[in-house]
Design a protein around this motif. Structure first.
Motif, PDB file in Angstrom:
ATOM      1  N   LEU A   5       0.696  -1.474   0.086  1.00 15.67           N
ATOM      2  CA  LEU A   5       0.182  -0.073  -0.089  1.00 15.67           C
ATOM      3  C   LEU A   5       0.775   1.374   0.044  1.00 15.67           C
ATOM      4  CD1 LEU A   5      -2.764  -0.939   2.614  1.00 15.67           C
ATOM      5  CD2 LEU A   5      -2.784  -0.823  -0.122  1.00 15.67           C
ATOM      6  N   GLY A   6       2.057   1.159   0.715  1.00 20.17           N
ATOM      7  CA  GLY A   6       2.867   2.437   0.803  1.00 20.17           C
ATOM      8  C   GLY A   6       3.422   2.580  -0.654  1.00 20.17           C
ATOM      9  N   THR A   7       4.125   1.643  -1.419  1.00 21.80           N
ATOM     10  CA  THR A   7       4.395   1.390  -2.420  1.00 21.80           C
ATOM     11  C   THR A   7       3.382   2.094  -3.650  1.00 21.80           C
ATOM     12  OG1 THR A   7       6.000  -0.094  -2.182  1.00 21.80           O
ATOM     13  CG2 THR A   7       5.576   0.252  -4.365  1.00 21.80           C
ATOM     14  N   LEU A   8       2.191   1.574  -3.443  1.00 22.01           N
ATOM     15  CA  LEU A   8       1.309   2.257  -4.459  1.00 22.01           C
ATOM     16  C   LEU A   8       0.957   3.647  -4.111  1.00 22.01           C
ATOM     17  CD1 LEU A   8      -1.510  -0.510  -4.164  1.00 22.01           C
ATOM     18  CD2 LEU A   8      -0.107   0.055  -6.288  1.00 22.01           C
ATOM     19  N   PHE A   9       0.897   4.142  -2.870  1.00 22.09           N
ATOM     20  CA  PHE A   9       0.500   5.592  -2.718  1.00 22.09           C
ATOM     21  C   PHE A   9       1.786   6.476  -3.104  1.00 22.09           C
ATOM     22  CE2 PHE A   9       1.137   9.185   0.545  1.00 22.09           C
ATOM     23  CZ  PHE A   9      -0.187   9.626   0.071  1.00 22.09           C
ATOM     24  N   VAL A  14       4.652   9.874  -7.345  1.00 21.30           N
ATOM     25  CA  VAL A  14       5.858   9.855  -7.907  1.00 21.30           C
ATOM     26  C   VAL A  14       5.531   9.842  -9.532  1.00 21.30           C
ATOM     27  CG1 VAL A  14       7.662   8.128  -8.633  1.00 21.30           C
ATOM     28  CG2 VAL A  14       7.312   8.916  -6.281  1.00 21.30           C
ATOM     29  N   GLY A  15       4.517   9.365 -10.050  1.00 23.17           N
ATOM     30  CA  GLY A  15       4.211   9.404 -11.333  1.00 23.17           C
ATOM     31  C   GLY A  15       3.975  10.979 -11.724  1.00 23.17           C
ATOM     32  N   LEU A  16       3.234  11.505 -10.873  1.00 28.94           N
ATOM     33  CA  LEU A  16       2.857  12.982 -11.274  1.00 28.94           C
ATOM     34  C   LEU A  16       3.995  14.003 -11.198  1.00 28.94           C
ATOM     35  CD1 LEU A  16      -0.582  13.297  -9.274  1.00 28.94           C
ATOM     36  CD2 LEU A  16      -0.070  12.985 -11.596  1.00 28.94           C
ATOM     37  N   SER A  34      -0.200   7.786 -13.588  1.00 28.30           N
ATOM     38  CA  SER A  34       0.023   7.343 -12.217  1.00 28.30           C
ATOM     39  C   SER A  34       0.421   6.017 -12.362  1.00 28.30           C
ATOM     40  CB  SER A  34      -1.493   7.492 -11.546  1.00 28.30           C
ATOM     41  OG  SER A  34      -1.831   8.812 -11.393  1.00 28.30           O
ATOM     42  N   ILE A  35      -0.134   5.121 -13.276  1.00 29.93           N
ATOM     43  CA  ILE A  35       0.160   3.718 -13.512  1.00 29.93           C
ATOM     44  C   ILE A  35       1.604   3.457 -13.656  1.00 29.93           C
ATOM     45  CG2 ILE A  35      -0.171   1.809 -14.908  1.00 29.93           C
ATOM     46  CD1 ILE A  35      -2.935   2.461 -15.374  1.00 29.93           C
ATOM     47  N   LEU A  36       2.152   4.495 -14.637  1.00 28.42           N
ATOM     48  CA  LEU A  36       3.719   4.509 -14.616  1.00 28.42           C
ATOM     49  C   LEU A  36       4.439   4.522 -13.566  1.00 28.42           C
ATOM     50  CD1 LEU A  36       3.863   5.810 -18.386  1.00 28.42           C
ATOM     51  CD2 LEU A  36       4.362   3.372 -17.736  1.00 28.42           C
ATOM     52  N   MET A  70      10.825   7.886 -14.190  1.00 28.00           N
ATOM     53  CA  MET A  70      11.033   8.626 -15.239  1.00 28.00           C
ATOM     54  C   MET A  70      11.732   7.637 -16.393  1.00 28.00           C
ATOM     55  SD  MET A  70      12.758  12.156 -13.702  1.00 28.00           S
ATOM     56  CE  MET A  70      13.294  12.869 -15.296  1.00 28.00           C
ATOM     57  N   ALA A  71      12.448   6.403 -15.826  1.00 26.55           N
ATOM     58  CA  ALA A  71      13.122   5.726 -16.817  1.00 26.55           C
ATOM     59  C   ALA A  71      11.697   4.935 -17.582  1.00 26.55           C
ATOM     60  CB  ALA A  71      13.732   4.772 -16.176  1.00 26.55           C
ATOM     61  N   LEU A  72      10.697   4.669 -16.813  1.00 26.20           N
ATOM     62  CA  LEU A  72       9.528   4.025 -17.455  1.00 26.20           C
ATOM     63  C   LEU A  72       8.775   4.843 -18.502  1.00 26.20           C
ATOM     64  CD1 LEU A  72       8.256   1.840 -14.932  1.00 26.20           C
ATOM     65  CD2 LEU A  72       9.507   1.160 -16.728  1.00 26.20           C
ATOM     66  N   LEU A  73       8.801   6.158 -18.088  1.00 27.73           N
ATOM     67  CA  LEU A  73       8.302   7.272 -18.930  1.00 27.73           C
ATOM     68  C   LEU A  73       8.971   7.333 -20.210  1.00 27.73           C
ATOM     69  CD1 LEU A  73       7.115  10.057 -16.504  1.00 27.73           C
ATOM     70  CD2 LEU A  73       5.858   8.719 -17.887  1.00 27.73           C
ATOM     71  N   PHE A  74      10.343   7.577 -19.964  1.00 29.01           N
ATOM     72  CA  PHE A  74      11.123   7.543 -21.320  1.00 29.01           C
ATOM     73  C   PHE A  74      10.916   6.098 -22.339  1.00 29.01           C
ATOM     74  CE2 PHE A  74      15.269   6.714 -23.396  1.00 29.01           C
ATOM     75  CZ  PHE A  74      15.361   7.865 -23.973  1.00 29.01           C
ATOM     76  N   ILE A  75      11.022   5.001 -21.414  1.00 23.90           N
ATOM     77  CA  ILE A  75      10.686   3.897 -22.234  1.00 23.90           C
ATOM     78  C   ILE A  75       9.561   3.886 -23.133  1.00 23.90           C
ATOM     79  CG2 ILE A  75      10.550   1.360 -22.368  1.00 23.90           C
ATOM     80  CD1 ILE A  75      12.756   1.314 -19.975  1.00 23.90           C
ATOM     81  N   TYR A  76       8.421   4.401 -22.321  1.00 26.76           N
ATOM     82  CA  TYR A  76       7.076   4.503 -22.867  1.00 26.76           C
ATOM     83  C   TYR A  76       7.099   5.444 -24.070  1.00 26.76           C
ATOM     84  CZ  TYR A  76       2.194   5.174 -23.488  1.00 26.76           C
ATOM     85  OH  TYR A  76       0.747   5.214 -23.649  1.00 26.76           O
TER      86      TYR A  76
END
Length: 83
Positions: A5-9, A14-16, A34-36, A70-76
């Protein structure tokens, strides 16, 4: 259970943050951002645990989570440009 739950929150926030810090116009909605962010947070937790930075089940720190997102946003964005 509480660490998930902490990681989800953390991932939602963090996504934003990662989206605000990453240059360029990704044209993602807030849900995909948010998912990324959640995936980046999980990625940072997993990589940090495997490298010994965090204990298994311990959520990653804010900076590691933002970098993972940020790495996942770059890959996306790379995958999205090929379409």
């Amino acid at each position: 259970m509480l660490s998930i739950l902490g990681t989800l929150f953390v991932g939602l926030i963090v996504g934003l943050i990662a989206r605000a810090l990453k240059p360029g116009d990704d044209r993602l909605g807030w849900i995909m951002t948010s998912i990324l962010g959640v995936a980046g947070s999980f990625l940072a937790s997993t990589v940090g645990a495997s490298l010994g930075w965090y204990r298994p089940g311990q959520p990653a720190g804010w900076i590691a989570s933002v970098l993972g997102a940020m790495a996942l946003l770059f890959i996306y964005s790379l995958i999205k440009k090929k379409d």
